[in-house]
Write a protein that holds these residues in place. Structure first.
Motif, PDB file in Angstrom:
ATOM      1  N   ALA A  62       0.866  -1.181   0.000  1.00 40.52           N
ATOM      2  CA  ALA A  62       0.000   0.000   0.000  1.00 40.52           C
ATOM      3  C   ALA A  62       0.903   1.232   0.000  1.00 40.52           C
ATOM      4  CB  ALA A  62      -0.896   0.006   1.225  1.00 40.52           C
ATOM      5  N   PHE A  63       0.442   2.299  -0.632  1.00 41.09           N
ATOM      6  CA  PHE A  63       1.219   3.527  -0.773  1.00 41.09           C
ATOM      7  C   PHE A  63       0.458   4.699  -0.163  1.00 41.09           C
ATOM      8  CE2 PHE A  63       2.620   0.615  -4.000  1.00 41.09           C
ATOM      9  CZ  PHE A  63       3.996   0.769  -3.994  1.00 41.09           C
ATOM     10  N   PRO A  64       1.170   5.745   0.259  1.00 39.04           N
ATOM     11  CA  PRO A  64       0.502   6.880   0.898  1.00 39.04           C
ATOM     12  C   PRO A  64      -0.380   7.689  -0.063  1.00 39.04           C
ATOM     13  CG  PRO A  64       2.864   7.303   0.697  1.00 39.04           C
ATOM     14  CD  PRO A  64       2.626   5.880   0.278  1.00 39.04           C
ATOM     15  N   THR A  65      -0.037   7.665  -1.354  1.00 38.01           N
ATOM     16  CA  THR A  65      -0.821   8.403  -2.352  1.00 38.01           C
ATOM     17  C   THR A  65      -0.953   7.541  -3.606  1.00 38.01           C
ATOM     18  OG1 THR A  65       1.117   9.412  -3.418  1.00 38.01           O
ATOM     19  CG2 THR A  65       0.129  10.619  -1.550  1.00 38.01           C
ATOM     20  N   PRO A  66      -1.953   7.817  -4.440  1.00 36.05           N
ATOM     21  CA  PRO A  66      -2.056   7.069  -5.694  1.00 36.05           C
ATOM     22  C   PRO A  66      -0.879   7.384  -6.617  1.00 36.05           C
ATOM     23  CG  PRO A  66      -3.744   8.775  -5.597  1.00 36.05           C
ATOM     24  CD  PRO A  66      -3.084   8.732  -4.255  1.00 36.05           C
ATOM     25  N   GLU A  67      -0.345   8.600  -6.526  1.00 34.70           N
ATOM     26  CA  GLU A  67       0.816   8.973  -7.335  1.00 34.70           C
ATOM     27  C   GLU A  67       2.034   8.126  -6.964  1.00 34.70           C
ATOM     28  OE1 GLU A  67      -2.044  12.313  -7.365  1.00 34.70           O
ATOM     29  OE2 GLU A  67      -1.126  11.204  -5.717  1.00 34.70           O
ATOM     30  N   ALA A  68       2.219   7.887  -5.662  1.00 39.07           N
ATOM     31  CA  ALA A  68       3.339   7.054  -5.208  1.00 39.07           C
ATOM     32  C   ALA A  68       3.195   5.626  -5.730  1.00 39.07           C
ATOM     33  CB  ALA A  68       3.432   7.063  -3.690  1.00 39.07           C
ATOM     34  N   ALA A  69       1.977   5.105  -5.755  1.00 40.53           N
ATOM     35  CA  ALA A  69       1.738   3.756  -6.284  1.00 40.53           C
ATOM     36  C   ALA A  69       2.066   3.708  -7.774  1.00 40.53           C
ATOM     37  CB  ALA A  69       0.293   3.339  -6.032  1.00 40.53           C
ATOM     38  N   ALA A  70       1.598   4.710  -8.525  1.00 45.00           N
ATOM     39  CA  ALA A  70       1.866   4.764  -9.964  1.00 45.00           C
ATOM     40  C   ALA A  70       3.364   4.882 -10.232  1.00 45.00           C
ATOM     41  CB  ALA A  70       1.112   5.926 -10.597  1.00 45.00           C
TER      42      ALA A  70
ATOM     43  N   GLY B 268     -12.825  10.467  -4.969  1.00 47.11           N
ATOM     44  CA  GLY B 268     -13.089   9.791  -3.701  1.00 47.11           C
ATOM     45  C   GLY B 268     -12.000   8.791  -3.364  1.00 47.11           C
ATOM     46  N   ASP B 269     -12.405   7.541  -3.160  1.00 47.87           N
ATOM     47  CA  ASP B 269     -11.467   6.477  -2.801  1.00 47.87           C
ATOM     48  C   ASP B 269     -10.994   5.674  -4.003  1.00 47.87           C
ATOM     49  OD1 ASP B 269     -11.653   7.221  -0.185  1.00 47.87           O
ATOM     50  OD2 ASP B 269     -13.004   5.605   0.410  1.00 47.87           O
ATOM     51  N   LYS B 270     -11.202   6.186  -5.200  1.00 44.57           N
ATOM     52  CA  LYS B 270     -10.762   5.527  -6.441  1.00 44.57           C
ATOM     53  C   LYS B 270      -9.901   6.499  -7.234  1.00 44.57           C
ATOM     54  CE  LYS B 270     -13.243   1.738  -6.050  1.00 44.57           C
ATOM     55  NZ  LYS B 270     -12.624   0.460  -5.845  1.00 44.57           N
ATOM     56  N   ALA B 271      -8.992   5.938  -8.026  1.00 45.13           N
ATOM     57  CA  ALA B 271      -8.144   6.767  -8.877  1.00 45.13           C
ATOM     58  C   ALA B 271      -7.802   5.993 -10.148  1.00 45.13           C
ATOM     59  CB  ALA B 271      -6.866   7.166  -8.142  1.00 45.13           C
ATOM     60  N   MET B 272      -7.590   6.716 -11.217  1.00 44.60           N
ATOM     61  CA  MET B 272      -7.169   6.137 -12.492  1.00 44.60           C
ATOM     62  C   MET B 272      -5.903   6.863 -12.932  1.00 44.60           C
ATOM     63  SD  MET B 272      -9.462   3.832 -13.033  1.00 44.60           S
ATOM     64  CE  MET B 272      -9.105   3.301 -14.686  1.00 44.60           C
ATOM     65  N   VAL B 273      -5.046   6.149 -13.642  1.00 42.86           N
ATOM     66  CA  VAL B 273      -3.792   6.717 -14.124  1.00 42.86           C
ATOM     67  C   VAL B 273      -3.905   6.911 -15.629  1.00 42.86           C
ATOM     68  CG1 VAL B 273      -1.303   6.401 -14.328  1.00 42.86           C
ATOM     69  CG2 VAL B 273      -2.504   5.544 -12.299  1.00 42.86           C
ATOM     70  N   GLU B 274      -3.731   8.160 -16.058  1.00 44.31           N
ATOM     71  CA  GLU B 274      -3.714   8.480 -17.490  1.00 44.31           C
ATOM     72  C   GLU B 274      -2.268   8.613 -17.928  1.00 44.31           C
ATOM     73  OE1 GLU B 274      -6.068  11.962 -18.257  1.00 44.31           O
ATOM     74  OE2 GLU B 274      -7.928  10.967 -17.674  1.00 44.31           O
TER      75      GLU B 274
END
Length: 127
Positions: free
Chosen positions: A35-43, A97-103
């Motif tokens: 798990a990552f602190p932000t969706p950007e960190a995961a990407a 919200g609690d979902k994110a998509m990477v473009e």
């Protein structure tokens, strides 16, 4: 007779413990998805693993079934280079919200694996 019974119990217990230990030793290791602190960190972690052609790093980001989504061994160096070039030209994380998509790239291509937020942080939702 009592000594023989005790010896058999000891032998049985020892063999059982050895079989259990051997089973653990040869079992496939479980790779927990980080798990990552932000969706950007995961990407960023995913892209780093792809750029380094590092299956262990990609497995850490996507989970044990990572090759189902990103088959590094079946992807040509040219395809990886094209993808990373598109990433370098532009990318963004769109959070709702609690979902994110990477473009990725400049034409709005969206990665087919969404990110989801949990109590532990952000993870790619591979379920």
């Amino acid at each position: 007779m009592k000594i023989m019974t005790n010896n058999l119990r000891l032998l049985s217990t020892t063999l059982g413990a050895l079989v259990f230990a051997a089973t653990l030793a040869v079992a496939a290791p479980v790779h927990a998805q980080q798990a990552f602190p932000t969706p950007e960190a995961a990407a960023d972690a995913l892209i780093d693993g792809i750029a380094r052609h590092d299956p262990d790093a990609v497995r850490t980001v996507l989970g044990a079934d990572y090759a189902r989504y990103i088959p590094l061994d079946e992807t040509s160096a040219e395809d990886r280079t094209d993808f990373l070039a598109a990433w370098a030209r532009g990318h963004r994380v769109v959070t709702t919200g609690d979902k994110a998509m990477v473009e990725v790239g400049t034409h709005g291509w969206t990665m087919p694996i969404p990110l989801a937020k949990s109590a532990a942080g952000w993870r790619f939702d591979t379920r």
